[in-house]
Design an enzyme around this catalytic site. Sequence first.
Site, PDB file in Angstrom:
ATOM      1  CE1 TYR A 231      -4.831   2.974  -6.878  1.00 42.10           C
ATOM      2  CE2 TYR A 231      -2.386   3.529  -6.605  1.00 42.10           C
ATOM      3  CZ  TYR A 231      -2.987   2.180  -7.599  1.00 42.10           C
ATOM      4  OH  TYR A 231      -2.217   1.213  -7.376  1.00 42.10           O
TER       5      TYR A 231
ATOM      6  CD  GLU B 144       5.437  -1.081 -10.405  1.00 39.93           C
ATOM      7  OE1 GLU B 144       6.258  -2.220  -9.693  1.00 39.93           O
ATOM      8  OE2 GLU B 144       4.631  -0.917 -10.001  1.00 39.93           O
TER       9      GLU B 144
END
Length: 178
Positions: free
Chosen positions: A138, A29
């Site tokens: 997702y 990240e």
Amino acid sequence: MSTATTIRFATEADVPTVLRFVRELGEYEKALDQVVATETMLHEHMFGPLVPGRARVECLIAETDGEPRGFALFFHNFSTWLARSGIYLEDLYVTPAARGTGLGIALLRHLAAIAVERGCGRMEWAVLNWNEPAIKFYDSIGALPLSEWTYYRLKGDALAALASQAQTQHSTSRNPIH
């Protein structure tokens, strides 16, 4: 060659692995410099004594052929609208070598089963706007982005400043908040 996948709750012996995964996630990240977690800190929140007002952190470990390949770190939150607990998924991580093997969906399915078993009203998490692979993943499982909500965060000096204002207010108020 067949591979056996298992998902289990983390044990105290898994804390070094959890920290390794947290650091790998921080690197992915682009925020590794913000990871200050230590084994001691993780151990305290996962296995230390329950402290009033602090959610217990739980962790699932995904293994392939006995080798840890991913984790899901979560805790319970509460919805006043539902008057039920929920599960907040803080981190979901699968090692680069194990991505695309179904471990991510297996972790989410396992966590969903825990939420249902515990009578939770929902499961929530956040995703970075630039993380397109995660967003597509997702979306593919039917998760809905909450575009009408904006998350806010207080940390560091801003958190300390706001807290110090409450301390001052408490000491001058007739009815201090305890």
